[in-house]
Design a protein around this motif. Structure first.
Motif, PDB file in Angstrom:
ATOM      1  N   ALA A  67       3.530   6.614   2.452  1.00 32.83           N
ATOM      2  CA  ALA A  67       3.482   5.155   2.318  1.00 32.83           C
ATOM      3  C   ALA A  67       4.645   4.662   1.464  1.00 32.83           C
ATOM      4  O   ALA A  67       5.303   3.664   1.799  1.00 32.83           O
ATOM      5  N   ASP A  68       4.915   5.372   0.382  1.00 33.38           N
ATOM      6  CA  ASP A  68       6.046   4.993  -0.478  1.00 33.38           C
ATOM      7  C   ASP A  68       7.362   5.077   0.292  1.00 33.38           C
ATOM      8  O   ASP A  68       8.212   4.184   0.211  1.00 33.38           O
ATOM      9  N   ALA A  69       7.517   6.161   1.070  1.00 28.97           N
ATOM     10  CA  ALA A  69       8.762   6.341   1.823  1.00 28.97           C
ATOM     11  C   ALA A  69       8.930   5.268   2.882  1.00 28.97           C
ATOM     12  O   ALA A  69      10.062   4.874   3.210  1.00 28.97           O
ATOM     13  N   ALA A  70       7.820   4.782   3.422  1.00 28.29           N
ATOM     14  CA  ALA A  70       7.877   3.769   4.481  1.00 28.29           C
ATOM     15  C   ALA A  70       7.852   2.349   3.925  1.00 28.29           C
ATOM     16  O   ALA A  70       7.866   1.386   4.697  1.00 28.29           O
ATOM     17  N   GLY A  71       7.818   2.221   2.616  1.00 20.17           N
ATOM     18  CA  GLY A  71       7.796   0.896   2.004  1.00 20.17           C
ATOM     19  C   GLY A  71       6.459   0.195   2.136  1.00 20.17           C
ATOM     20  O   GLY A  71       6.396  -1.042   2.167  1.00 20.17           O
ATOM     21  N   ALA A  72       5.377   0.976   2.210  1.00 21.23           N
ATOM     22  CA  ALA A  72       4.042   0.392   2.374  1.00 21.23           C
ATOM     23  C   ALA A  72       3.225   0.591   1.101  1.00 21.23           C
ATOM     24  O   ALA A  72       3.550   1.425   0.249  1.00 21.23           O
ATOM     25  N   SER A  73       2.157  -0.177   0.987  1.00 20.09           N
ATOM     26  CA  SER A  73       1.216   0.004  -0.116  1.00 20.09           C
ATOM     27  C   SER A  73      -0.023   0.710   0.418  1.00 20.09           C
ATOM     28  O   SER A  73      -0.395   0.545   1.581  1.00 20.09           O
TER      29      SER A  73
END
Length: 332
Positions: free
Chosen positions: A314-320
């Protein structure tokens, strides 16, 4: 036998549901059907019914399920088993029925006949694994079978046969060589036949997939002709209800990383990666943003920390990432 011991421990567990009234209704239904109640038991039951309209409602629902066509279909053909099921681990129970076959399965749990919601799978399987579990079984001929998460298999080694039926999930086989007795693994759509080699078979999502690590195997489709595909190490084939693929190259290290407790993927859409990780996670993983699922990711993660892997992705994809009770994960 470890499998038998696990099965005996599982049989001692009691069914559990999120709704206490459902538990009580199931208990009363089982007690009243399994024996003629005495006056005291009947009085206790009447008192339970009188405590809340909901009690009578749930009990009537069970009576309706007992006489329903869905229940009849669920138990049709069940007879006395010819051998005990050797359970590696019990699959996770559903919290409540929603109708149809799932309802019949829960009812059977209440009657003390079955401890698992997937009653037909439980009936057929010799070995089962739970969510997140892997287990290696030594087969009667000395070959080994490693079951991946939420997988089930039935074996037939009688009268010189060496047959395994993969009922669902994924398994890796390291086969003892015996040219006189072919080793055969069947899934829903295809079959793999060898005399001695190492390969995996995965049966899900409407297809059977065979991946060869070493040796040589032949893959065929269970219906629709005599077509066969020979695989060399580093190749795979896919069988469906309609077709059998040609031999295709595959990264066996990546495809078989689950044996070492890891999942590896290279430049894959997040949605497909999450589909794989869900198999090892005990709760739903929900992607609230369709665009997020199309982001490509690369990684190598441990299967014993699925939440950590999803958080990193999620962090790598820019998600929360939000985690809710019951193992629910939401990405947005």
């Amino acid at each position: 036998m470890a499998g038998v011991a696990d099965d005996e421990r599982a049989d001692q567990q009691q069914p559990a549901h999120d709704d206490r009234v459902v538990d009580e209704a199931l208990d009363w239904f089982a007690r009243l059907r399994n024996a003629t109640p005495d006056r005291e038991t009947r009085a206790d039951f009447d008192a339970w019914l009188a405590r809340s309209p909901r009690h009578a409602e749930e009990f009537r629902a069970l009576e309706a399920i007992w006489g329903s066509a869905a229940f009849g279909k669920a138990v049709a053909g069940l007879g006395t088993p010819t051998r005990p099921t050797r359970t590696v681990a019990a699959p996770r129970r559903r919290p409540r029925w929603a109708g149809g076959l799932a309802a019949a399965a829960v009812l059977l749990v209440a009657l003390g006949l079955w401890q698992y919601p997937a009653i037909m799978l439980r009936w057929q399987a010799d070995y089962l694994t739970a969510v997140g579990q892997r287990s290696t079984i030594t087969l009667p001929d000395g070959s080994t079978m490693m079951l991946d998460t939420t997988s089930a298999a039935a074996i037939d080694f009688e009268d010189g046969r060496r047959n395994v039926r993969l009922l669902g999930g994924q398994a890796f086989f390291d086969v003892q060589s015996d040219p006189a007795r072919p080793f055969r693994v069947t899934g829903r759509f295809g079959a793999v036949e060898v005399t001695g080699t190492a390969f995996s078979v995965r049966s899900d999502a409407g297809q059977d997939r065979a991946v060869l690590e070493r040796g040589r195997v032949e893959v065929s489709r269970l219906s629709g002709g005599t077509e066969r595909v020979a695989l060399e190490p580093g190749q795979m084939a896919v069988a469906t209800a309609a077709a059998l693929s040609t031999a295709m190259p595959v990264d066996a290290t990546e495809a078989l990383a689950w044996r070492e407790g890891r999942v590896i993927f290279d430049d894959q859409p997040l949605a497909s990666v999450l589909d794989e990780l869900r198999r090892y996670h005990g709760g739903p993983v929900i992607v609230a943003n369709a665009e997020l699922g199309r982001v490509h990711v690369t990684g190598n993660y441990r299967l014993d920390d699925i939440e950590g892997a999803i958080r990193t992705l999620a962090d790598a994809a820019g998600a929360s990432m939000t985690r809710l009770p019951g193992g629910i994960i939401i990405l947005r």
